[in-house]
Write a protein that holds these residues in place. Sequence first.
Motif, PDB file in Angstrom:
ATOM      1  N   GLN A 164       3.642   5.462  -5.968  1.00 44.64           N
ATOM      2  CA  GLN A 164       3.552   5.431  -7.422  1.00 44.64           C
ATOM      3  C   GLN A 164       2.365   6.246  -7.936  1.00 44.64           C
ATOM      4  OE1 GLN A 164       4.123   1.361  -8.744  1.00 44.64           O
ATOM      5  NE2 GLN A 164       6.191   1.340  -7.887  1.00 44.64           N
ATOM      6  N   LEU A 165       1.301   6.361  -7.160  1.00 41.44           N
ATOM      7  CA  LEU A 165       0.203   7.250  -7.544  1.00 41.44           C
ATOM      8  C   LEU A 165       0.714   8.687  -7.616  1.00 41.44           C
ATOM      9  CD1 LEU A 165      -2.930   7.614  -8.045  1.00 41.44           C
ATOM     10  CD2 LEU A 165      -3.003   8.284  -5.643  1.00 41.44           C
ATOM     11  N   LEU A 166       1.455   9.119  -6.606  1.00 41.80           N
ATOM     12  CA  LEU A 166       2.020  10.472  -6.616  1.00 41.80           C
ATOM     13  C   LEU A 166       2.967  10.651  -7.797  1.00 41.80           C
ATOM     14  CD1 LEU A 166       2.761  10.883  -2.794  1.00 41.80           C
ATOM     15  CD2 LEU A 166       0.808  11.805  -4.069  1.00 41.80           C
ATOM     16  N   TYR A 167       3.766   9.646  -8.066  1.00 42.11           N
ATOM     17  CA  TYR A 167       4.726   9.670  -9.174  1.00 42.11           C
ATOM     18  C   TYR A 167       4.011   9.799 -10.527  1.00 42.11           C
ATOM     19  CZ  TYR A 167       8.360   7.882 -12.334  1.00 42.11           C
ATOM     20  OH  TYR A 167       9.258   7.720 -13.372  1.00 42.11           O
ATOM     21  N   TYR A 168       2.988   8.991 -10.749  1.00 36.99           N
ATOM     22  CA  TYR A 168       2.312   8.944 -12.047  1.00 36.99           C
ATOM     23  C   TYR A 168       1.306  10.071 -12.273  1.00 36.99           C
ATOM     24  CZ  TYR A 168       4.070   4.271 -13.231  1.00 36.99           C
ATOM     25  OH  TYR A 168       4.859   3.194 -13.554  1.00 36.99           O
ATOM     26  N   THR A 169       0.770  10.659 -11.203  1.00 41.03           N
ATOM     27  CA  THR A 169      -0.297  11.656 -11.383  1.00 41.03           C
ATOM     28  C   THR A 169       0.089  13.073 -10.986  1.00 41.03           C
ATOM     29  OG1 THR A 169      -1.244  11.387  -9.171  1.00 41.03           O
ATOM     30  CG2 THR A 169      -2.057   9.900 -10.920  1.00 41.03           C
ATOM     31  N   GLY A 170       1.100  13.240 -10.146  1.00 38.40           N
ATOM     32  CA  GLY A 170       1.443  14.578  -9.672  1.00 38.40           C
ATOM     33  C   GLY A 170       0.398  15.154  -8.733  1.00 38.40           C
TER      34      GLY A 170
ATOM     35  N   LYS B 252       0.818  -1.222   0.000  1.00 40.92           N
ATOM     36  CA  LYS B 252       0.000   0.000   0.000  1.00 40.92           C
ATOM     37  C   LYS B 252       0.851   1.272   0.000  1.00 40.92           C
ATOM     38  CE  LYS B 252      -4.391  -1.727   1.538  1.00 40.92           C
ATOM     39  NZ  LYS B 252      -5.586  -1.493   2.350  1.00 40.92           N
ATOM     40  N   VAL B 253       2.033   1.198   0.575  1.00 38.83           N
ATOM     41  CA  VAL B 253       2.953   2.347   0.515  1.00 38.83           C
ATOM     42  C   VAL B 253       3.453   2.499  -0.918  1.00 38.83           C
ATOM     43  CG1 VAL B 253       5.130   3.322   1.364  1.00 38.83           C
ATOM     44  CG2 VAL B 253       3.614   2.071   2.933  1.00 38.83           C
ATOM     45  N   ARG B 254       3.804   1.378  -1.532  1.00 39.10           N
ATOM     46  CA  ARG B 254       4.271   1.408  -2.919  1.00 39.10           C
ATOM     47  C   ARG B 254       3.223   2.018  -3.842  1.00 39.10           C
ATOM     48  NH1 ARG B 254       4.814  -3.623  -3.609  1.00 39.10           N
ATOM     49  NH2 ARG B 254       2.895  -3.992  -4.745  1.00 39.10           N
ATOM     50  N   THR B 255       1.973   1.594  -3.713  1.00 38.94           N
ATOM     51  CA  THR B 255       0.954   2.121  -4.626  1.00 38.94           C
ATOM     52  C   THR B 255       0.704   3.603  -4.384  1.00 38.94           C
ATOM     53  OG1 THR B 255      -0.843   1.324  -3.188  1.00 38.94           O
ATOM     54  CG2 THR B 255      -0.181  -0.104  -5.040  1.00 38.94           C
ATOM     55  N   LEU B 256       0.787   4.039  -3.140  1.00 33.34           N
ATOM     56  CA  LEU B 256       0.622   5.473  -2.869  1.00 33.34           C
ATOM     57  C   LEU B 256       1.775   6.261  -3.491  1.00 33.34           C
ATOM     58  CD1 LEU B 256      -0.956   7.756  -1.348  1.00 33.34           C
ATOM     59  CD2 LEU B 256       0.831   7.536   0.359  1.00 33.34           C
TER      60      LEU B 256
ATOM     61  N   HIS C 164       1.040  10.939   8.779  1.00 31.18           N
ATOM     62  CA  HIS C 164       1.551   9.572   8.657  1.00 31.18           C
ATOM     63  C   HIS C 164       2.010   9.306   7.223  1.00 31.18           C
ATOM     64  CE1 HIS C 164       2.109   5.318   9.384  1.00 31.18           C
ATOM     65  NE2 HIS C 164       1.316   5.044   8.365  1.00 31.18           N
ATOM     66  N   THR C 165       1.225   9.772   6.272  1.00 29.31           N
ATOM     67  CA  THR C 165       1.563   9.586   4.867  1.00 29.31           C
ATOM     68  C   THR C 165       2.874  10.280   4.534  1.00 29.31           C
ATOM     69  OG1 THR C 165      -0.771   9.392   4.297  1.00 29.31           O
ATOM     70  CG2 THR C 165       0.742   9.920   2.493  1.00 29.31           C
ATOM     71  N   TRP C 166       3.057  11.503   5.046  1.00 34.21           N
ATOM     72  CA  TRP C 166       4.310  12.218   4.795  1.00 34.21           C
ATOM     73  C   TRP C 166       5.494  11.417   5.356  1.00 34.21           C
ATOM     74  CZ3 TRP C 166       7.824  14.318   2.353  1.00 34.21           C
ATOM     75  CH2 TRP C 166       8.951  14.865   2.951  1.00 34.21           C
ATOM     76  N   ARG C 167       5.338  10.819   6.519  1.00 35.06           N
ATOM     77  CA  ARG C 167       6.430  10.016   7.074  1.00 35.06           C
ATOM     78  C   ARG C 167       6.750   8.817   6.171  1.00 35.06           C
ATOM     79  NH1 ARG C 167       3.796  11.548  11.833  1.00 35.06           N
ATOM     80  NH2 ARG C 167       2.641   9.593  12.001  1.00 35.06           N
ATOM     81  N   LEU C 168       5.729   8.211   5.579  1.00 33.43           N
ATOM     82  CA  LEU C 168       5.946   7.092   4.657  1.00 33.43           C
ATOM     83  C   LEU C 168       6.667   7.544   3.388  1.00 33.43           C
ATOM     84  CD1 LEU C 168       2.464   5.374   5.024  1.00 33.43           C
ATOM     85  CD2 LEU C 168       4.642   4.574   5.980  1.00 33.43           C
ATOM     86  N   ILE C 169       6.267   8.696   2.859  1.00 31.41           N
ATOM     87  CA  ILE C 169       6.906   9.243   1.659  1.00 31.41           C
ATOM     88  C   ILE C 169       8.351   9.631   1.984  1.00 31.41           C
ATOM     89  CG2 ILE C 169       6.853  11.102  -0.062  1.00 31.41           C
ATOM     90  CD1 ILE C 169       4.513   9.086  -0.301  1.00 31.41           C
TER      91      ILE C 169
ATOM     92  N   TRP D 233      -6.634   4.472   0.870  1.00 30.23           N
ATOM     93  CA  TRP D 233      -5.743   4.594   2.030  1.00 30.23           C
ATOM     94  C   TRP D 233      -6.499   5.295   3.143  1.00 30.23           C
ATOM     95  CZ3 TRP D 233      -4.318   5.929  -2.963  1.00 30.23           C
ATOM     96  CH2 TRP D 233      -3.394   5.074  -3.573  1.00 30.23           C
ATOM     97  N   SER D 234      -6.323   4.839   4.360  1.00 28.86           N
ATOM     98  CA  SER D 234      -7.031   5.444   5.496  1.00 28.86           C
ATOM     99  C   SER D 234      -6.060   6.175   6.427  1.00 28.86           C
ATOM    100  CB  SER D 234      -7.787   4.355   6.267  1.00 28.86           C
ATOM    101  OG  SER D 234      -6.869   3.365   6.717  1.00 28.86           O
ATOM    102  N   TRP D 235      -4.911   6.575   5.890  1.00 29.43           N
ATOM    103  CA  TRP D 235      -3.876   7.205   6.700  1.00 29.43           C
ATOM    104  C   TRP D 235      -4.093   8.706   6.831  1.00 29.43           C
ATOM    105  CZ3 TRP D 235      -0.191   4.739   2.701  1.00 29.43           C
ATOM    106  CH2 TRP D 235      -0.119   3.361   2.914  1.00 29.43           C
TER     107      TRP D 235
END
Length: 193
Positions: A41-47, A35-39, A116-121, A110-112
């Motif tokens: 890559q979503l940011l990567y592919y969509t901006g 789920k971290v990978r897909t998030l 929390h999401t920023w820490r994962l990124i 994602w329910s983050w």
Amino acid sequence: MKNTYSLYNAQGKRLYLTLDERKAFFEASKHRPDKVRTLCQLLYYTGCRVSEALNLTADRVDMAGGEIVIQSLKKRSTTPHYRPIPVPMAFLEELAIVHGLKSDTDHKLWSWSRSHTWRLIKATMDQANINTQMPYGTCKGLRHSFGIHAVTHNVPLNIVQSMLGHANMSTTAIYVDAVGDERRELVSRMWSQ
């Protein structure tokens, strides 16, 4: 009123990932939990913005159309505004597998929280050896790199504007003022003639 947007901060530090940093981020994302990978890559592919990613629901992953439909959260309107962004089919298939997508449901992928999401990124950027203490080592730096990447690959500016959800073309136009290696790549095209 003159546009004051820039790809540099007041101290002259860049606010975007270079092409090599962008690639390193993508490679590092491949070694993260699903789920971290897909998030990432979503940011990567969509901006898209992190808040927009966290707001993505299963019914806005358009497998047939090959698009992710992002709800623009910065638009100041009572009517929701959506923008479709084409992404690779392999990425859509991975989203479907990882998140068990069913197109008729509106559950969030994602329910983050944003923090929390920023820490994962940030952890992914750290794995990619991107300095997260610098102004470019941020989610916004990744977003800016998407805009530069699109412009340097000849995506028309009006389409870049649409994909990023900018209300004004002047906001998108900062990506035309490519810098560093990206500027060098664009300028080098005239050297061969």
